[in-house]
Scaffold this motif. Sequence first.
Motif, short mmCIF file in Angstrom:
data_model
loop_
_atom_site.label_atom_id
_atom_site.label_comp_id
_atom_site.label_asym_id
_atom_site.label_seq_id
_atom_site.Cartn_x
_atom_site.Cartn_y
_atom_site.Cartn_z
N ALA A 30 0.83 -1.21 0.00
CA ALA A 30 0.00 0.00 0.00
C ALA A 30 0.86 1.26 0.00
O ALA A 30 0.53 2.24 -0.66
CB ALA A 30 -0.94 0.00 1.21
N LEU A 34 -0.10 3.16 -3.50
CA LEU A 34 -1.19 4.13 -3.32
C LEU A 34 -0.69 5.47 -2.81
O LEU A 34 0.20 5.53 -1.95
CB LEU A 34 -2.21 3.57 -2.33
N HIS A 38 -5.56 7.78 -0.78
CA HIS A 38 -6.13 6.46 -1.05
C HIS A 38 -5.63 5.42 -0.05
O HIS A 38 -6.39 4.54 0.38
CB HIS A 38 -5.82 6.02 -2.49
N ARG A 39 -4.36 5.52 0.29
CA ARG A 39 -3.78 4.59 1.26
C ARG A 39 -4.46 4.73 2.62
O ARG A 39 -4.84 3.74 3.26
CB ARG A 39 -2.27 4.82 1.38
#
Length: 151
Positions: A30, A34, A38-39
């Motif tokens: 992640a 990302l 978004h993460r």
Amino acid sequence: MSIALSLHLLAAVIWVGGMFFAYVCLRPVAATVLEPPHRLQLWAHVFVRFFSWVWASIITLIVTGHGMIALYGGFGSIGKHVHIMLAVGYVMFLLYAHLYFAPFKRLKRAVEAADWATAGNNLNQIRKIVGINLVLGLVTVVVASAGKYLL
């Protein structure tokens, strides 16, 4: 006893295995794939689902653990390894409760407000606590499975 032990082991696998997956597999991916908004949204949503399972696991671990201790004849009848497992388990629970009621609640609020800096700080606190609990959980697995022969 067999039902209590099976439920106990399943609950431990769910909690410790979930932490291992999140910390060792999901977190690094992640972080590289990302962008922060978004993460952070991903983690907030993952934690909502996972933490429901953690609460169920903790309740199961406490009920089955104390139940098995009673079936063995009480605290005076169990080995040192079980006392260690119990003590470490309660430390893990206290760390998790802090994580859930402090940085996780703040993470959710910050994500809802799109305050990515605050959300990131809270995710970092969660990461540290999960890292500690993962190590404690893995130690507990070793103590539970081999402690009778080591201690």
